[in-house]
Design a protein around this motif. Structure first.
Motif, PDB file in Angstrom:
ATOM      1  N   ASP A 145       0.852  -1.198   0.000  1.00  0.00           N
ATOM      2  CA  ASP A 145       0.000   0.000   0.000  1.00  0.00           C
ATOM      3  C   ASP A 145       0.889   1.249   0.000  1.00  0.00           C
ATOM      4  N   ASP A 146       0.430   2.285  -0.716  1.00  0.00           N
ATOM      5  CA  ASP A 146       1.207   3.531  -0.776  1.00  0.00           C
ATOM      6  C   ASP A 146       1.223   4.212   0.591  1.00  0.00           C
ATOM      7  N   LEU A 147       2.268   5.012   0.808  1.00  0.00           N
ATOM      8  CA  LEU A 147       2.361   5.760   2.058  1.00  0.00           C
ATOM      9  C   LEU A 147       1.939   7.206   1.825  1.00  0.00           C
ATOM     10  N   LEU A 148       1.049   7.676   2.683  1.00  0.00           N
ATOM     11  CA  LEU A 148       0.600   9.071   2.597  1.00  0.00           C
ATOM     12  C   LEU A 148       1.561   9.959   3.374  1.00  0.00           C
ATOM     13  N   GLU A 149       1.756  11.159   2.884  1.00  0.00           N
ATOM     14  CA  GLU A 149       2.535  12.139   3.641  1.00  0.00           C
ATOM     15  C   GLU A 149       1.528  13.076   4.296  1.00  0.00           C
ATOM     16  N   PRO A 150       1.548  13.191   5.636  1.00  0.00           N
ATOM     17  CA  PRO A 150       0.572  14.094   6.276  1.00  0.00           C
ATOM     18  C   PRO A 150       0.721  15.530   5.765  1.00  0.00           C
ATOM     19  N   ALA A 151      -0.372  16.280   5.818  1.00  0.00           N
ATOM     20  CA  ALA A 151      -0.339  17.679   5.362  1.00  0.00           C
ATOM     21  C   ALA A 151       0.694  18.462   6.167  1.00  0.00           C
ATOM     22  N   SER A 152       1.243  19.499   5.535  1.00  0.00           N
ATOM     23  CA  SER A 152       2.335  20.248   6.190  1.00  0.00           C
ATOM     24  C   SER A 152       1.885  20.900   7.503  1.00  0.00           C
ATOM     25  N   GLY A 153       0.614  21.243   7.585  1.00  0.00           N
ATOM     26  CA  GLY A 153       0.149  21.911   8.810  1.00  0.00           C
ATOM     27  C   GLY A 153      -0.394  20.955   9.850  1.00  0.00           C
ATOM     28  N   PHE A 154      -0.182  19.671   9.634  1.00  0.00           N
ATOM     29  CA  PHE A 154      -0.795  18.691  10.536  1.00  0.00           C
ATOM     30  C   PHE A 154      -0.273  18.829  11.976  1.00  0.00           C
ATOM     31  N   VAL A 155       1.042  18.919  12.113  1.00  0.00           N
ATOM     32  CA  VAL A 155       1.628  18.994  13.460  1.00  0.00           C
ATOM     33  C   VAL A 155       1.105  20.228  14.185  1.00  0.00           C
ATOM     34  N   MET A 156       1.072  21.359  13.449  1.00  0.00           N
ATOM     35  CA  MET A 156       0.612  22.604  14.058  1.00  0.00           C
ATOM     36  C   MET A 156      -0.847  22.482  14.497  1.00  0.00           C
ATOM     37  N   SER A 157      -1.639  21.837  13.638  1.00  0.00           N
ATOM     38  CA  SER A 157      -3.056  21.679  13.948  1.00  0.00           C
ATOM     39  C   SER A 157      -3.247  20.822  15.213  1.00  0.00           C
ATOM     40  N   VAL A 158      -2.457  19.751  15.312  1.00  0.00           N
ATOM     41  CA  VAL A 158      -2.570  18.896  16.505  1.00  0.00           C
ATOM     42  C   VAL A 158      -2.144  19.672  17.746  1.00  0.00           C
ATOM     43  N   MET A 159      -1.041  20.422  17.634  1.00  0.00           N
ATOM     44  CA  MET A 159      -0.544  21.147  18.808  1.00  0.00           C
ATOM     45  C   MET A 159      -1.520  22.244  19.240  1.00  0.00           C
ATOM     46  N   GLU A 160      -2.172  22.876  18.261  1.00  0.00           N
ATOM     47  CA  GLU A 160      -3.191  23.879  18.617  1.00  0.00           C
ATOM     48  C   GLU A 160      -4.303  23.231  19.426  1.00  0.00           C
ATOM     49  N   ALA A 161      -4.739  22.057  18.948  1.00  0.00           N
ATOM     50  CA  ALA A 161      -5.812  21.341  19.654  1.00  0.00           C
ATOM     51  C   ALA A 161      -5.348  20.927  21.049  1.00  0.00           C
ATOM     52  N   VAL A 162      -4.086  20.532  21.159  1.00  0.00           N
ATOM     53  CA  VAL A 162      -3.544  20.127  22.463  1.00  0.00           C
ATOM     54  C   VAL A 162      -3.541  21.317  23.427  1.00  0.00           C
ATOM     55  N   HIS A 163      -3.055  22.465  22.950  1.00  0.00           N
ATOM     56  CA  HIS A 163      -3.002  23.646  23.819  1.00  0.00           C
ATOM     57  C   HIS A 163      -4.410  24.092  24.213  1.00  0.00           C
ATOM     58  N   GLN A 164      -5.315  24.002  23.246  1.00  0.00           N
ATOM     59  CA  GLN A 164      -6.699  24.401  23.533  1.00  0.00           C
ATOM     60  C   GLN A 164      -7.293  23.489  24.602  1.00  0.00           C
ATOM     61  N   GLN A 165      -7.028  22.206  24.432  1.00  0.00           N
ATOM     62  CA  GLN A 165      -7.575  21.244  25.389  1.00  0.00           C
ATOM     63  C   GLN A 165      -6.965  21.444  26.783  1.00  0.00           C
ATOM     64  N   ALA A 166      -5.664  21.733  26.796  1.00  0.00           N
ATOM     65  CA  ALA A 166      -4.985  21.901  28.082  1.00  0.00           C
ATOM     66  C   ALA A 166      -5.461  23.147  28.811  1.00  0.00           C
TER      67      ALA A 166
END
Lengths: 177, 112
Positions: B13-34
């Motif tokens: 199966d092919d490997l997907l490359e996550p979107a460039s802003g993925f890490v930032m989006s996750v960290m924003e959600a983490v900070h918001q949740q915290a």
């Protein structure tokens, strides 16, 4: 420093209150979590959304992480549970198993393209299998055919995994006939 | 399609490359949740006091019934009119009580 050591160091920093350290974990694991999610749904946007949810759950649960199991196994198990619940709640995306219908515009194209269509049809057929066989097959191939790793993530015995793989492949073969 | 073909397809199966802003989006959600307040804990102390109170009331009631058993007929005389009511009335009351009980349970779960 190995990947496992980096994970352990980041986990210690996060538990101590430095939540920015979670970024290191996200950077190291994003490809694996997004790709595992993609195999469950074959939809890129949904895969990234599910992977983000899995990371958030992992962040919330980090305080309860004990180093009894590898961080990778722990994280993948969280991801698997997240994807399972999400797809159960929202329903599996609608999939067509008929390559001719899905790719009707390209059927007359090159043989390589037809082979790709067949391959995609097989991957989508996996998603129509009953949950226990679907997860066994997806995890086994995702973990580079490691029965031990896939069984650990699923939380089942290796023998059970082998039996599910056998039955799952048989069902898949019947579907593709 | 042979089992070997299926095995080969699933292994490649092919490997997907996550979107460039993925890490930032996750960290924003983490900070918001915290930054959100932690969920309210279940009020175990109040629950325990309530439970003990119920048990004490039930025990007192039992003792009272055993003590004043013979005089019970006289005590329940004012309630004799209830026997003249239709049985459906009892069903309606029971349904209302159950509804209130479920509504209270739901509220309790929401506050946990």
């Amino acid at each position: 420093m190995g990947e496992g050591d980096q994970d352990a160091a980041d986990v210690a920093r996060i538990v101590a209150g430095d939540r920015n350290a979670f970024e290191g974990i996200v950077r190291r694991w994003q490809r694996r979590l997004v790709n595992l999610a993609y195999r469950f749904c074959r939809d890129r946007a949904l895969a990234e959304d599910m992977a983000q949810e899995a990371f958030l759950k992992a962040f919330r649960s980090l305080a309860t992480f004990r180093a009894e199991s590898a961080f990778s196994t722990w994280l993948m198990a969280i991801a698997l549970n997240t994807y399972r619940s999400r797809l159960r709640a929202e329903g599996q995306p609608l999939l067509s198993l008929d390559p001719a219908r899905t790719f009707s515009a390209e059927v007359s194209a090159l043989r390589g393209l037809i082979e790709r269509q067949d391959a995609e049809a097989v991957r989508k057929a996996v998603l129509t299998l009953p949950g226990r066989y679907r997860e066994a097959i997806l995890l086994f191939y995702f973990e580079d055919k490691s029965v031990g790793d896939a069984a650990s993530v699923l939380g089942i015995a290796e023998g059970t995994l082998k039996a599910r793989l056998h039955r799952g492949r048989e069902l898949l073969r019947q579907k593709m006939q | 399609m042979t089992p070997e073909d299926i095995d080969q397809i699933l292994s490649s199966d092919d490997l997907l490359e996550p979107a460039s802003g993925f890490v930032m989006s996750v960290m924003e959600a983490v900070h918001q949740q915290a930054s959100e307040p932690p969920p309210r804990a279940f009020p175990w102390f109040r629950f325990a006091i309530g439970l003990i109170g119920c048990l004490v009331a039930a025990a007192s009631g039992t003792i009272l019934l055993l003590t004043v058993g013979p005089a019970l007929g006289a005590l329940s005389a004012p309630l004799a009119f209830l026997t003249r009511l239709e049985p459906e009335f009892g069903c309606v009351i029971a349904a209302l009580l159950l509804t209130f009980a479920f509504a209270s349970l739901r509220k309790l779960r929401l506050t946990v």
